[in-house]
Design an enzyme around this catalytic site. Structure first.
Site, mmCIF file in Angstrom:
data_model
loop_
_atom_site.group_PDB
_atom_site.id
_atom_site.type_symbol
_atom_site.label_atom_id
_atom_site.label_comp_id
_atom_site.label_asym_id
_atom_site.label_seq_id
_atom_site.Cartn_x
_atom_site.Cartn_y
_atom_site.Cartn_z
ATOM 1 N N GLN A 14 -4.344 -1.774 9.788
ATOM 2 C CA GLN A 14 -4.335 -3.074 9.119
ATOM 3 C C GLN A 14 -4.909 -4.138 10.045
ATOM 4 O O GLN A 14 -4.494 -4.286 11.193
ATOM 5 C CB GLN A 14 -2.894 -3.430 8.702
ATOM 6 C CG GLN A 14 -2.762 -4.704 7.886
ATOM 7 C CD GLN A 14 -3.432 -4.618 6.514
ATOM 8 O OE1 GLN A 14 -3.514 -3.552 5.915
ATOM 9 N NE2 GLN A 14 -3.911 -5.744 6.017
ATOM 10 N N ASP A 70 -11.073 2.852 4.585
ATOM 11 C CA ASP A 70 -11.508 1.448 4.546
ATOM 12 C C ASP A 70 -13.033 1.340 4.479
ATOM 13 O O ASP A 70 -13.574 0.302 4.097
ATOM 14 C CB ASP A 70 -11.080 0.734 5.841
ATOM 15 C CG ASP A 70 -9.765 -0.017 5.721
ATOM 16 O OD1 ASP A 70 -9.439 -0.477 4.610
ATOM 17 O OD2 ASP A 70 -9.084 -0.147 6.754
ATOM 18 N N LYS A 92 0.848 -1.207 0.000
ATOM 19 C CA LYS A 92 0.000 0.000 0.000
ATOM 20 C C LYS A 92 0.880 1.253 0.000
ATOM 21 O O LYS A 92 0.590 2.234 -0.683
ATOM 22 C CB LYS A 92 -0.946 -0.020 1.210
ATOM 23 C CG LYS A 92 -2.013 -1.115 1.110
ATOM 24 C CD LYS A 92 -2.807 -1.326 2.406
ATOM 25 C CE LYS A 92 -3.775 -2.500 2.280
ATOM 26 N NZ LYS A 92 -4.554 -2.765 3.496
HETATM 27 N N1 GUN Z 1 -7.042 -6.873 6.349
HETATM 28 C C1 GUN Z 1 -7.484 -7.583 5.279
HETATM 29 N N2 GUN Z 1 -8.108 -6.778 4.398
HETATM 30 C C2 GUN Z 1 -8.070 -5.526 4.932
HETATM 31 C C3 GUN Z 1 -8.563 -4.265 4.485
HETATM 32 O O1 GUN Z 1 -9.187 -4.126 3.426
HETATM 33 N N3 GUN Z 1 -8.319 -3.210 5.334
HETATM 34 C C4 GUN Z 1 -7.667 -3.344 6.509
HETATM 35 N N4 GUN Z 1 -7.492 -2.253 7.278
HETATM 36 N N5 GUN Z 1 -7.195 -4.507 6.945
HETATM 37 C C5 GUN Z 1 -7.403 -5.595 6.153
#
Ligand code: GUN
Length: 294
Positions: A96, A119, A52
């Site tokens: 995350q 998110d 990311k």
């Molecule tokens: N863990 C797995 N997928 C995601 C996501 O889309 N966002 C976040 N913050 N954590 C994740």
């Protein structure tokens, strides 16, 4: 012959389209900024966060990488979130998942300023989505809609079976696909690991989306001919390779490919789309917070 849906290629076109929007913002003095917060030693989570960060850098966006010791008390995470909420250079941020079990997820989500919640997990944003006015569409569900659109698979009127009921994928995806909107209007069935007679239900699907987090949970015998299969799972399975593991989806690829009209690979299917839609939401967040239309 099954067609393999190339998530990397579709994600690249989304990033390309975003460059124009980022330039509009930059010409007005605003560089979109994303922060990632990692509170875990899970190697997969670390990899996702670094990808990311790299995506932001490649698009010329600002990226801040925050790592918190997983044994820290919740207050340390909360004070990091408070600082991000008041930093006007950061337009969006995410924590995350998964996070350590001593952190109450709901309390953490309420701490995030909803306008920076790229998110789409804050209860206010979940409410907006469910009531049909999404602010930020959660990244994986939105990416799946874009993938289906890219291969001209119409969702309207189709029977879509989602296997998985997580807050990150299954529930928001089912809501998006239900909506009276383009890429919606589907008849959605949500199944999960405890569903009785699962194969009976999955065989009804025109589009089957697996997001249950169990390696190769769905196989070809559970599918009808000409189904479109979207595999969200990324599971590490130990093997004798140098790395010590291989990645498999929630779908058994070979047997499912014999039935499917189209299928996403793992890796290279849904994963790149999740990241592209995170960039999309961050650019949207920068536009909203600076009042610059894009
Ligand atoms: N863990 C797995 N997928 C995601 C996501 O889309 N966002 C976040 N913050 N954590 C994740």
């Amino acid at each position: 012959m099954v067609s393999i849906i190339d998530g990397n290629a579709v994600a690249a076109t989304i990033r390309e389209d975003l460059k124009d929007k980022i330039n509009i913002l930059k010409d007005s003095g605003v560089t979109p900024g994303l922060a990632t917060v990692l509170m875990s030693e899970d190697p997969a989570s670390r990899t996702y966060v670094s990808m990311k960060q790299r995506d932001c850098e490649e698009l010329g966006m600002n990226a801040v990488d925050i790592v918190i010791d997983p044994t820290s008390p919740p207050e340390e995470l909360y004070s990091t979130l408070d600082t991000l909420n008041s930093n006007s250079d950061i337009h969006g941020y995410l924590v995350q998942m998964p996070i350590p079990s001593h952190i109450p997820v709901q309390e953490l989500l309420f701490r995030i300023d909803p306008i920076k919640d790229v998110d789409g997990f804050h209860p206010e944003n979940v409410g907006l989505l469910v009531s049909g006015n999404p602010r930020y569409k959660p990244c994986t569900p939105h990416g799946i809609q874009k993938l289906l659109e890219s291969i001209d698979v119409e969702t309207s009127g189709k029977d879509i079976v989602v296997v998985g009921r997580s807050n990150i994928v299954g529930k928001p995806l089912a809501n998006l696909l239900l909506q009276k909107s383009p890429n919606g209007n589907a008849t959605v069935t949500v199944c999960h690991s405890r569903t009785n007679n699962l194969p009976e239900k999955t065989r009804e699907a025109d589009i089957l989306i697996a997001a249950v987090g169990i390696p190769e949970f769905i196989d070809g015998s559970m599918l009808s001919k000409n189904v479109v299969v979207i595999d969200v799972g990324v599971n590490r399975v130990e093997d004798d390779s140098d790395k010590g593991y291989r990645l498999v989806g929630d779908v058994e690829f070979d047997s499912a490919s014999e039935k499917a009209k189209a299928i996403t690979p793992v890796p290279g299917g849904v994963g790149p789309m999740t990241r592209a839609m995170l960039m999309y939401n961050t650019v949207q967040a920068a536009s909203l917070q600076s009042n610059i239309p894009i």
